[in-house]
Write an enzyme that holds these catalytic residues in place. Structure first.
Site, PDB file in Angstrom:
ATOM      1  N   HIS A  13       0.923   4.807  -2.578  1.00 43.15           N
ATOM      2  CA  HIS A  13       1.311   6.201  -2.355  1.00 43.15           C
ATOM      3  C   HIS A  13       2.497   6.654  -3.205  1.00 43.15           C
ATOM      4  CE1 HIS A  13      -1.462   7.463   0.774  1.00 43.15           C
ATOM      5  NE2 HIS A  13      -1.355   6.245   1.298  1.00 43.15           N
TER       6      HIS A  13
ATOM      7  N   GLU B  26      -6.730   9.163  -0.746  1.00 42.22           N
ATOM      8  CA  GLU B  26      -6.795   7.718  -0.503  1.00 42.22           C
ATOM      9  C   GLU B  26      -7.837   7.034  -1.397  1.00 42.22           C
ATOM     10  OE1 GLU B  26      -4.928   5.725   1.124  1.00 42.22           O
ATOM     11  OE2 GLU B  26      -3.955   6.820   2.752  1.00 42.22           O
TER      12      GLU B  26
ATOM     13  N   HIS C  26       0.828  -1.211   0.000  1.00 37.47           N
ATOM     14  CA  HIS C  26       0.000   0.000   0.000  1.00 37.47           C
ATOM     15  C   HIS C  26       0.860   1.257   0.000  1.00 37.47           C
ATOM     16  CE1 HIS C  26      -3.037   2.954   0.993  1.00 37.47           C
ATOM     17  NE2 HIS C  26      -2.337   3.306   2.055  1.00 37.47           N
TER      18      HIS C  26
ATOM     19  N   SER D 254      -3.853   0.430  -4.581  1.00 34.78           N
ATOM     20  CA  SER D 254      -3.149  -0.689  -3.947  1.00 34.78           C
ATOM     21  C   SER D 254      -4.076  -1.819  -3.509  1.00 34.78           C
ATOM     22  CB  SER D 254      -2.365  -0.189  -2.726  1.00 34.78           C
ATOM     23  OG  SER D 254      -3.244   0.398  -1.774  1.00 34.78           O
TER      24      SER D 254
END
Length: 301
Positions: free
Chosen positions: A167, A208, A162, A227
């Site tokens: 990111h 997000e 993730h 992700s």
């Protein structure tokens, strides 16, 4: 504790110095003593890190490398199909390895020339004020552990997949990195936890779990979607609403399920104007005024 913080397994350190990661009863690795010991060791290394020191390097096992290869390949295919062009092109420039788990200093060496961001280690949960505040210095706190090998395409908590495939690929975009930097600057202006939570929730529904329209399709740019092997296939089934900072900052959500409501931008420029503009100007008074207006509007005339 903010809702999203509940995703991380708590980490404690005994008086004797023993570090323990407390996995939930539902975690795929909870009954695997080798995995639990491994998690404790990786967390202990992160806890030794101090700013300015070399980032601890993890000697990943063959099993862990296999997990990375599997999930990296699967997410690369899905990113090409479902991510927005800005993310796809940023990921191509970043060119993360698919054959091995990159060390955090390797991620930084690829990312810093693109947007100035660099990665530092985190044992687990980083306090939200520190986590978001570090964006002002273009620092991203990242976990280094990998999900359990029994479920390579699933994790109940943020792991290196993730933090890096989500990111870092997003942060390789100068346009998105600039929004992160505005988040960091905003934290310095926020004195109350109420305002910090509002900011965190806007971040959740944008950086997000943000989506946008592109070439008559709904594409994702949020790191949580980028992700997630499962949710990146399903986000187009969510109820899509236009960007609305007040709703995004006050909406309740369940972190254990796919998000039923997502906020959809019409372009990257709109994300910069609406979301980035909010982060660039928010302070305690702004949040008080926005949430107070909502309460007043809910009252009978």
């Amino acid at each position: 504790m903010f809702t999203e913080a509940q995703l991380y397994s708590p980490v404690t350190k005994s008086a004797a110095g023993a570090v323990t990661v407390h996995l939930s009863d539902e975690h795929p690795g909870v009954h695997d003593p080798d995995y639990r010991a491994r998690r404790n060791d990786i967390a202990a290394l992160a806890l030794t890190y101090r700013p300015g020191q070399p980032v601890p390097r993890i000697d990943y096992t063959g099993e862990e490398q296999d997990v990375w290869r599997i999930v990296s390949a699967e997410l690369a295919r899905k990113r090409e199909r479902y991510a927005c062009t800005e993310v796809i092109e940023a990921a191509q420039r970043l060119a993360l390895p698919s054959d091995h788990i990159p060390q955090l200093d390797e991620v930084s060496s690829r990312l810093a020339p693109l947007t100035g961001f660099r990665y530092v280690p985190a044992a687990g949960l980083v306090p939200l004020r520190e986590f978001f505040g570090s964006f002002a210095d273009r620092i991203f706190h990242s976990t280094q552990y990998i999900r359990h090998h029994s479920a390579p395409l699933y994790t109940p908590e943020p792991d290196a997949v993730h933090e890096i495939l989500g990111h870092a690929n997003q942060l390789a975009s100068p346009r998105f990195a600039a929004i992160y930097a505005e988040v960091g600057a905003a934290v310095a202006r926020l004195a109350t936890d109420t305002a910090l939570k509002f900011l965190a929730d806007v971040f959740w529904f944008s950086m997000e779990f943000g989506v946008l329209r592109e070439q008559d399709e709904i594409r994702c740019y949020g790191a949580g979607l980028l992700s997630s092997y499962g949710e990146i296939e399903e986000f187009r089934e969510a109820e899509l609403r236009p960007l609305n900072i007040l709703e995004m900052g006050t909406r309740s959500y369940d972190i254990t399920h796919y998000q039923p409501v997502l906020y959809c931008a019409q372009s990257i420029a709109e994300i910069e104007d609406v979301v980035g503009g909010f982060f660039a100007t928010v302070d305690d008074e702004v949040v008080t005024r926005m949430t107070g207006a909502k309460v007043a509007g809910a009252q009978p005339a």
